[in-house]
Design a protein around this motif. Structure first.
Motif, short mmCIF file in Angstrom:
data_model
loop_
_atom_site.label_atom_id
_atom_site.label_comp_id
_atom_site.label_asym_id
_atom_site.label_seq_id
_atom_site.Cartn_x
_atom_site.Cartn_y
_atom_site.Cartn_z
N ALA A 25 53.09 12.15 138.06
CA ALA A 25 52.08 11.10 137.88
C ALA A 25 50.91 11.30 138.84
O ALA A 25 49.75 11.14 138.48
CB ALA A 25 52.72 9.72 138.09
N GLY A 26 51.23 11.67 140.09
CA GLY A 26 50.18 11.85 141.10
C GLY A 26 49.24 13.00 140.74
O GLY A 26 48.01 12.87 140.83
N VAL A 27 49.83 14.12 140.31
CA VAL A 27 48.98 15.26 139.93
C VAL A 27 48.18 14.90 138.68
O VAL A 27 47.00 15.27 138.55
CB VAL A 27 49.84 16.53 139.72
N GLY A 28 48.81 14.16 137.76
CA GLY A 28 48.09 13.73 136.56
C GLY A 28 46.89 12.86 136.91
O GLY A 28 45.80 13.03 136.36
N ASP A 29 47.08 11.93 137.85
CA ASP A 29 45.97 11.07 138.28
C ASP A 29 44.84 11.88 138.90
O ASP A 29 43.68 11.46 138.86
CB ASP A 29 46.46 10.04 139.31
N GLU A 30 45.20 12.97 139.54
CA GLU A 30 44.21 13.79 140.24
C GLU A 30 43.86 15.08 139.48
O GLU A 30 43.44 16.06 140.09
CB GLU A 30 44.77 14.22 141.60
N LEU A 31 44.07 15.07 138.17
CA LEU A 31 43.89 16.31 137.42
C LEU A 31 42.48 16.90 137.59
O LEU A 31 42.31 18.12 137.65
CB LEU A 31 44.20 16.10 135.93
N ASP A 32 41.48 16.03 137.72
CA ASP A 32 40.11 16.55 137.90
C ASP A 32 40.00 17.36 139.19
O ASP A 32 39.28 18.37 139.24
CB ASP A 32 39.10 15.40 137.93
N LEU A 35 41.66 20.70 138.57
CA LEU A 35 40.82 21.57 137.74
C LEU A 35 39.60 22.07 138.50
O LEU A 35 39.15 23.20 138.30
CB LEU A 35 40.40 20.83 136.46
N ALA A 36 39.08 21.25 139.43
CA ALA A 36 37.95 21.70 140.25
C ALA A 36 38.39 22.84 141.18
O ALA A 36 37.66 23.83 141.36
CB ALA A 36 37.38 20.53 141.05
N ASP A 37 39.58 22.70 141.76
CA ASP A 37 40.12 23.80 142.58
C ASP A 37 40.28 25.06 141.73
O ASP A 37 39.86 26.16 142.13
CB ASP A 37 41.49 23.42 143.17
N LEU A 38 40.89 24.88 140.57
CA LEU A 38 41.14 26.03 139.70
C LEU A 38 39.83 26.70 139.29
O LEU A 38 39.72 27.93 139.28
CB LEU A 38 41.94 25.57 138.46
N GLU A 39 38.83 25.90 139.00
CA GLU A 39 37.53 26.44 138.62
C GLU A 39 36.96 27.31 139.74
O GLU A 39 36.48 28.43 139.51
CB GLU A 39 36.55 25.30 138.30
N ALA A 40 37.04 26.79 140.96
CA ALA A 40 36.51 27.56 142.11
C ALA A 40 37.26 28.88 142.27
O ALA A 40 36.65 29.93 142.55
CB ALA A 40 36.62 26.73 143.38
N TRP A 41 38.57 28.85 142.09
CA TRP A 41 39.38 30.07 142.28
C TRP A 41 39.14 31.07 141.15
O TRP A 41 39.06 32.28 141.39
CB TRP A 41 40.87 29.73 142.36
N GLY A 125 39.39 31.28 131.23
CA GLY A 125 38.74 32.00 132.32
C GLY A 125 39.69 33.05 132.85
O GLY A 125 40.91 32.95 132.64
N PRO A 126 39.15 34.06 133.52
CA PRO A 126 40.00 35.17 133.97
C PRO A 126 41.06 34.73 134.99
O PRO A 126 40.72 34.28 136.07
CB PRO A 126 39.01 36.17 134.59
N GLY A 127 42.31 34.82 134.60
CA GLY A 127 43.40 34.49 135.51
C GLY A 127 43.89 33.05 135.42
O GLY A 127 44.73 32.65 136.22
N VAL A 128 43.43 32.26 134.44
CA VAL A 128 43.89 30.86 134.39
C VAL A 128 45.40 30.75 134.19
O VAL A 128 46.03 29.83 134.69
CB VAL A 128 43.20 30.01 133.29
N ALA A 129 45.96 31.73 133.46
CA ALA A 129 47.42 31.70 133.26
C ALA A 129 48.10 32.64 134.25
O ALA A 129 49.14 32.31 134.82
CB ALA A 129 47.75 32.10 131.83
N ASP A 130 47.54 33.81 134.45
CA ASP A 130 48.17 34.84 135.29
C ASP A 130 47.31 35.13 136.50
O ASP A 130 46.49 36.03 136.47
CB ASP A 130 48.41 36.09 134.45
N MET A 131 47.56 34.41 137.61
CA MET A 131 48.31 33.19 137.65
C MET A 131 47.66 32.15 138.54
O MET A 131 48.31 31.43 139.26
CB MET A 131 49.77 33.44 138.07
N LYS A 132 46.35 32.06 138.45
CA LYS A 132 45.68 31.06 139.27
C LYS A 132 46.06 29.64 138.81
O LYS A 132 46.06 28.71 139.62
CB LYS A 132 44.17 31.30 139.26
N GLY A 133 46.40 29.49 137.54
CA GLY A 133 46.89 28.19 137.07
C GLY A 133 48.22 27.82 137.73
O GLY A 133 48.44 26.67 138.10
N GLY A 134 49.10 28.82 137.87
CA GLY A 134 50.37 28.58 138.55
C GLY A 134 50.17 28.25 140.02
O GLY A 134 50.88 27.41 140.59
N LEU A 135 49.19 28.91 140.61
CA LEU A 135 48.83 28.61 142.00
C LEU A 135 48.35 27.16 142.13
O LEU A 135 48.70 26.45 143.08
CB LEU A 135 47.74 29.60 142.42
N ALA A 136 47.57 26.71 141.13
CA ALA A 136 47.08 25.32 141.15
C ALA A 136 48.24 24.33 141.05
O ALA A 136 48.27 23.30 141.74
CB ALA A 136 46.08 25.10 140.02
#
Ligand code: ZN
Length: 397
Positions: A25-32, A35-41, A125-136
């Motif tokens: 729930a907490g991560v869901g509330d802060e999803l923006d 996603l901003a972190d993921l975008e930067a990475w 975006g490059p790496g969203v799944a492998d694996m900057k998304g996992g890092l997020a």
């Protein structure tokens, strides 16, 4: 209880379930924010070997996790840039690592061409799944876990800088010795599955040394190394499917010195994959039993390869708990095995129970179409937090 006893449900306590719900729930509330972190990475290209960019991202990651309450350390590894090790102390007894990597397979300039983007369903975006998304998922699960009861002794977020190019174990793996579990944050499969088994691989080269001769003047004076290798290739190809899930392919075959010369030398390369070390060892025995060829010397060269992530009873217990936690969050998925390799293969081989595929659900890795499902970042973070709590309460005892 016997870990992995299929007749028993996973030992999920109300506390683990509650922690899973709270973090999801907490991560869901802060999803923006996630996603901003993921975008930067994602918008910093980090191909293997681009040390300056890798280190720049590692520094940003360290800064971010420090703001989120973790204690980061950037560990230099020889010639590969900085690994991130970020720790969070808790009040429990378990030591669990969330294993990631921040290198990608995409060359410099890719993010400028097709930067991070998202719609209501997917991020690209490059790496969203492998694996900057996992890092997020790992970083934001840890961020939320820092604000709660901390049911663990030590939570450690690890991010390697060289996973895609390194044919060996992560260079700081010994730091995870004695950990209770590793949760590897490679993305979930397209259907949402987590990964509870990975095949191991073994590569080798078979060299043949014969005798060159003029193909027209003295054809019988030569000893044809290429013909010997062709016979070996056919012999070795019988390993393919010789055991369940054992695969074998000749991947390279080179030889010869010129169009009018009996080839004096050559080599072939083989790729074997199998779900257990026992299968790989069995196949290697066959590889080394090569034939006899008059005056042609065969020499085998071991090129190594990743070990299998075997679905041991503890891995099975982790998988069942993850599936149960997911279902309670309304995120239905199952478990699967794959022929691909990750750093989780190495931690499993080192003896630490390892479950993989806990990153967001995604696919088309290593292609321009790579994506991750937006709705799964929060639920995967919840699954990770619930697993950590369950491990702390004896899931693997
Ligand atoms: Zn990966």
């Amino acid at each position: 209880m016997t870990p992995g006893d299929a007749t028993r449900p996973p030992a999920l306590s109300p506390r683990a379930i509650e922690e899973s719900r709270r973090v999801s729930a907490g991560v869901g509330d802060e999803l923006d924010l996630l996603l901003a972190d993921l975008e930067a990475w994602v918008n910093i290209d980090t191909p293997g070997g681009a040390i300056e960019e890798l280190d720049r991202l590692a520094a940003i990651l360290a800064n971010t996790v420090e703001r989120y309450g973790l204690h980061p350390e950037l560990v230099p590894v020889r010639g590969q840039g900085l690994y991130l090790h970020a720790t969070l102390q808790g009040s429990g007894r378990a030591r669990v690592a969330l294993l990631c990597h921040h290198d990608t397979v995409f060359p410099l300039g890719t993010a400028a061409e097709r930067p991070f983007s998202h719609d209501s369903r997917r991020v690209h975006g490059p790496g969203v799944a492998d694996m900057k998304g996992g890092l997020a998922v790992a970083v934001h699960a840890a961020r939320l876990m820092a604000t709660g009861p901390r049911p663990f002794a030590l939570l450690e977020v690890v991010s390697a800088s060289d996973e895609e190019t390194r044919p060996a174990a992560p260079l700081t793996m010994e730091r995870l010795t004695g950990f209770d579990a590793v949760l590897c944050m490679e993305c979930g499969r397209v259907d949402g599955s987590i990964v509870s088994a990975r095949k191991g691989g073994r590569w080798f080269r078979l060299h043949a040394q014969g005798r060159p001769a003029h193909a027209g003047v003295d054809p019988d004076g030569g000893r044809n190394a290429v013909m010997a290798l062709c016979q070996e290739a056919l012999r070795l190809s019988r390993l393919h499917h010789a055991r369940d899930d054992l695969t074998f392919q000749v991947t390279e075959l080179y030889g010869g010195e010129g169009l009018n010369t009996v080839p004096g030398k050559g080599f072939l390369t083989g790729d074997m994959r199998a779900p257990t070390s026992a299968d790989l060892d069995w196949a290697l025995e066959h590889v080394r039993a090569f034939g006899n060829y008059d005056d042609i010397e065969l020499r085998w060269e071991d090129l190594g390869g990743p070990p299998p992530l075997e679905r041991t009873p503890r891995v099975a217990a982790l998988a069942r708990a993850a599936i149960e936690l997911g279902a309670r969050l309304g995120h239905e998925f199952t478990e699967t095995s794959t022929g691909g390799v990750s750093d989780g293969s190495w931690t499993a081989w080192s003896g630490v129970p390892t479950l993989d595929g806990l990153g967001p659900v995604g696919g088309d890795d290593h292609t321009p179409f790579e994506y991750a499902e937006r709705s799964t970042f929060a639920t995967r973070a919840g699954v990770v937090a619930g697993l950590v709590a369950a491990i702390d309460e004896g899931l693997l005892d």
